[in-house]
Design a protein around this motif. Sequence first.
Motif, PDB file in Angstrom:
ATOM      1  N   ASP A 237     -29.249  50.784 -37.036  1.00 16.59           N
ATOM      2  CA  ASP A 237     -29.122  49.328 -36.887  1.00 16.59           C
ATOM      3  C   ASP A 237     -28.014  48.979 -35.897  1.00 16.59           C
ATOM      4  O   ASP A 237     -28.160  48.046 -35.087  1.00 16.59           O
ATOM      5  CB  ASP A 237     -28.826  48.683 -38.249  1.00 16.59           C
ATOM      6  N   GLU A 238     -26.906  49.723 -35.950  1.00 15.56           N
ATOM      7  CA  GLU A 238     -25.802  49.482 -35.014  1.00 15.56           C
ATOM      8  C   GLU A 238     -26.227  49.763 -33.572  1.00 15.56           C
ATOM      9  O   GLU A 238     -25.913  48.994 -32.654  1.00 15.56           O
ATOM     10  CB  GLU A 238     -24.603  50.366 -35.377  1.00 15.56           C
TER      11      GLU A 238
ATOM     12  N   THR B 146     -29.287  49.744 -32.418  1.00 16.80           N
ATOM     13  CA  THR B 146     -30.279  48.725 -32.040  1.00 16.80           C
ATOM     14  C   THR B 146     -29.597  47.419 -31.641  1.00 16.80           C
ATOM     15  O   THR B 146     -29.952  46.793 -30.633  1.00 16.80           O
ATOM     16  CB  THR B 146     -31.250  48.473 -33.216  1.00 16.80           C
ATOM     17  N   GLU B 147     -28.599  47.027 -32.439  1.00 16.67           N
ATOM     18  CA  GLU B 147     -27.883  45.780 -32.145  1.00 16.67           C
ATOM     19  C   GLU B 147     -27.130  45.871 -30.816  1.00 16.67           C
ATOM     20  O   GLU B 147     -27.108  44.913 -30.039  1.00 16.67           O
ATOM     21  CB  GLU B 147     -26.899  45.492 -33.288  1.00 16.67           C
ATOM     22  N   GLU B 148     -26.541  47.035 -30.555  1.00 18.78           N
ATOM     23  CA  GLU B 148     -25.793  47.228 -29.311  1.00 18.78           C
ATOM     24  C   GLU B 148     -26.706  47.186 -28.084  1.00 18.78           C
ATOM     25  O   GLU B 148     -26.403  46.541 -27.074  1.00 18.78           O
ATOM     26  CB  GLU B 148     -25.049  48.560 -29.364  1.00 18.78           C
ATOM     27  N   LEU B 149     -27.862  47.861 -28.175  1.00 19.22           N
ATOM     28  CA  LEU B 149     -28.773  47.936 -27.024  1.00 19.22           C
ATOM     29  C   LEU B 149     -29.527  46.624 -26.804  1.00 19.22           C
ATOM     30  O   LEU B 149     -29.950  46.331 -25.676  1.00 19.22           O
ATOM     31  CB  LEU B 149     -29.773  49.081 -27.233  1.00 19.22           C
ATOM     32  N   SER B 150     -29.710  45.861 -27.866  1.00 16.05           N
ATOM     33  CA  SER B 150     -30.485  44.610 -27.759  1.00 16.05           C
ATOM     34  C   SER B 150     -29.802  43.560 -26.890  1.00 16.05           C
ATOM     35  O   SER B 150     -30.434  42.562 -26.503  1.00 16.05           O
ATOM     36  CB  SER B 150     -30.735  44.025 -29.153  1.00 16.05           C
ATOM     37  N   THR B 151     -28.539  43.773 -26.595  1.00 14.59           N
ATOM     38  CA  THR B 151     -27.817  42.802 -25.749  1.00 14.59           C
ATOM     39  C   THR B 151     -28.264  42.876 -24.291  1.00 14.59           C
ATOM     40  O   THR B 151     -27.991  41.967 -23.506  1.00 14.59           O
ATOM     41  CB  THR B 151     -26.295  43.072 -25.825  1.00 14.59           C
ATOM     42  N   LYS B 152     -28.953  43.953 -23.916  1.00 17.33           N
ATOM     43  CA  LYS B 152     -29.410  44.116 -22.536  1.00 17.33           C
ATOM     44  C   LYS B 152     -30.689  43.296 -22.333  1.00 17.33           C
ATOM     45  O   LYS B 152     -31.664  43.444 -23.067  1.00 17.33           O
ATOM     46  CB  LYS B 152     -29.655  45.591 -22.218  1.00 17.33           C
ATOM     47  N   ALA B 153     -30.668  42.451 -21.330  1.00 13.88           N
ATOM     48  CA  ALA B 153     -31.761  41.486 -21.120  1.00 13.88           C
ATOM     49  C   ALA B 153     -33.079  42.151 -20.779  1.00 13.88           C
ATOM     50  O   ALA B 153     -34.152  41.612 -21.098  1.00 13.88           O
ATOM     51  CB  ALA B 153     -31.358  40.510 -20.007  1.00 13.88           C
ATOM     52  N   PHE B 154     -33.049  43.309 -20.121  1.00 19.70           N
ATOM     53  CA  PHE B 154     -34.302  43.950 -19.699  1.00 19.70           C
ATOM     54  C   PHE B 154     -34.959  44.774 -20.807  1.00 19.70           C
ATOM     55  O   PHE B 154     -36.012  45.370 -20.606  1.00 19.70           O
ATOM     56  CB  PHE B 154     -34.066  44.825 -18.460  1.00 19.70           C
ATOM     57  N   ILE B 155     -34.317  44.838 -21.977  1.00 24.46           N
ATOM     58  CA  ILE B 155     -34.911  45.519 -23.137  1.00 24.46           C
ATOM     59  C   ILE B 155     -35.639  44.480 -23.978  1.00 24.46           C
ATOM     60  O   ILE B 155     -35.038  43.514 -24.454  1.00 24.46           O
ATOM     61  CB  ILE B 155     -33.848  46.245 -23.979  1.00 24.46           C
ATOM     62  N   GLU B 156     -36.930  44.680 -24.159  1.00 30.00           N
ATOM     63  CA  GLU B 156     -37.717  43.692 -24.904  1.00 30.00           C
ATOM     64  C   GLU B 156     -37.693  43.944 -26.408  1.00 30.00           C
ATOM     65  O   GLU B 156     -37.597  43.001 -27.201  1.00 30.00           O
ATOM     66  CB  GLU B 156     -39.161  43.708 -24.402  1.00 30.00           C
TER      67      GLU B 156
ATOM     68  N   ILE C  86     -36.816  47.161 -29.692  1.00 27.69           N
ATOM     69  CA  ILE C  86     -36.405  48.505 -30.111  1.00 27.69           C
ATOM     70  C   ILE C  86     -37.015  48.768 -31.492  1.00 27.69           C
ATOM     71  O   ILE C  86     -36.857  47.950 -32.409  1.00 27.69           O
ATOM     72  CB  ILE C  86     -34.873  48.635 -30.184  1.00 27.69           C
ATOM     73  N   ARG C  87     -37.693  49.890 -31.603  1.00 29.50           N
ATOM     74  CA  ARG C  87     -38.370  50.195 -32.877  1.00 29.50           C
ATOM     75  C   ARG C  87     -38.007  51.593 -33.371  1.00 29.50           C
ATOM     76  O   ARG C  87     -37.808  52.502 -32.585  1.00 29.50           O
ATOM     77  CB  ARG C  87     -39.890  50.132 -32.704  1.00 29.50           C
ATOM     78  N   TYR C  88     -37.958  51.709 -34.685  1.00 27.26           N
ATOM     79  CA  TYR C  88     -37.882  53.016 -35.360  1.00 27.26           C
ATOM     80  C   TYR C  88     -38.430  52.834 -36.765  1.00 27.26           C
ATOM     81  O   TYR C  88     -38.510  51.704 -37.269  1.00 27.26           O
ATOM     82  CB  TYR C  88     -36.443  53.549 -35.376  1.00 27.26           C
TER      83      TYR C  88
END
Length: 292
Positions: free
Chosen positions: A131-132, A134-144, A146-148
Amino acid sequence: MSSSFDRYQKRKLISSYFSVVISIALVLFLLGCLGLLVLNAKKVADHFKEQVVLTIYLNDSAKEVEVNQLEKSLSMADYTKSITYVSKEEAAELMKAETGEDFMDFVGYNPLQNSIDVYLKADYVTNATLDEITEELSTKAFIEEIRYDNDLVELMNDNVKKITFWVLVISGLFTLIAVLLINSSIRLAVYSKRFIIKTMQMVGATKRFIRRPFVLKNVQLGIIGSIVALAGMAVVLHYLNKTFPELGLLGQPVLIAALFAAVFLLGILITWISTFIATQRFLNLKTDQLYY
C-alpha cells in the motif's frame, strides 16, 4: 550340537543388531528430513512470495524518458527483486496465447496499456508495504493504475505463519518420538542380555566394567545408523535440488553441514544415554526381578 546352537545365537545377535541399526537409521532419517524442511521453510515461503506481481499501468501519453526514469528508480529500490516492461503489443500477444483468440479482430484496436511488472523481495510482500509503494508511485501523473492481488498476499502471509508454527511443533514432537523409539530399541537389545549382566555382577565385575562393552557396541550401532540416515538425507536433498532448482536448496552449505553433523551426533548421543540408562536399570535389579 553346540556348533548349531552357536550359529543360532550368532544369527540372533546379528538380527538384534540389524534391527537396532534400522530403527536408528529410519528415525534419524525422518528427523533429518524434517530438519531440512525447517531449514528451507523460509526459503520456500520466500520463493512463493516473490512470485507476487505489482503491476503498474502507464498512460498512452507517458513519455519514453519518464518510463525510463521510472524503471531505473524501481530497479534501484530496496524492495525490488526484478522488473519487466510489458508493452501493449506484448500484452496482446500473451492474451491471444492464453485465450486462443485474437480479441483485436472484434474490437478493431488494442485497448491494453503498457505496463511494468514489479517483483518484490519476500520481506516486502505485505499489504502494508504494498500500500505504501502504491501510494508513493500513484503521485506520478503518467501512471494510470497500480494493481496487485491483495487477498492473495494476505492469505499467503497468514498461511506462512501457520505453517511455520506447526512445523516447529511437529519438529519438537518428532524429536521426542525419535528419542523414545531409539531408547526402546536399545532397551530391548540390552534386555536380552540381562542374565549375562547379572552373572557378571555376581562374580564381582564392577558396574562400569559391565556397562562399557554395551555402551561401546551400541554407540557403534548408532554411528552406523547415523551414516545410513545421512546417506538417505543426501539422496533426498540431491533429488529435491534437481527437481526444484529454483529453490536453491544447496545454497546454504554451512547450515546443511551443521544439520548433518547434528543428526550424526544425535544418533551417538541418544544411543549412549539410552544404553547407559538401560544397563543401569538391569544392574540395579535383584536376581528374582529379571524374570518379570
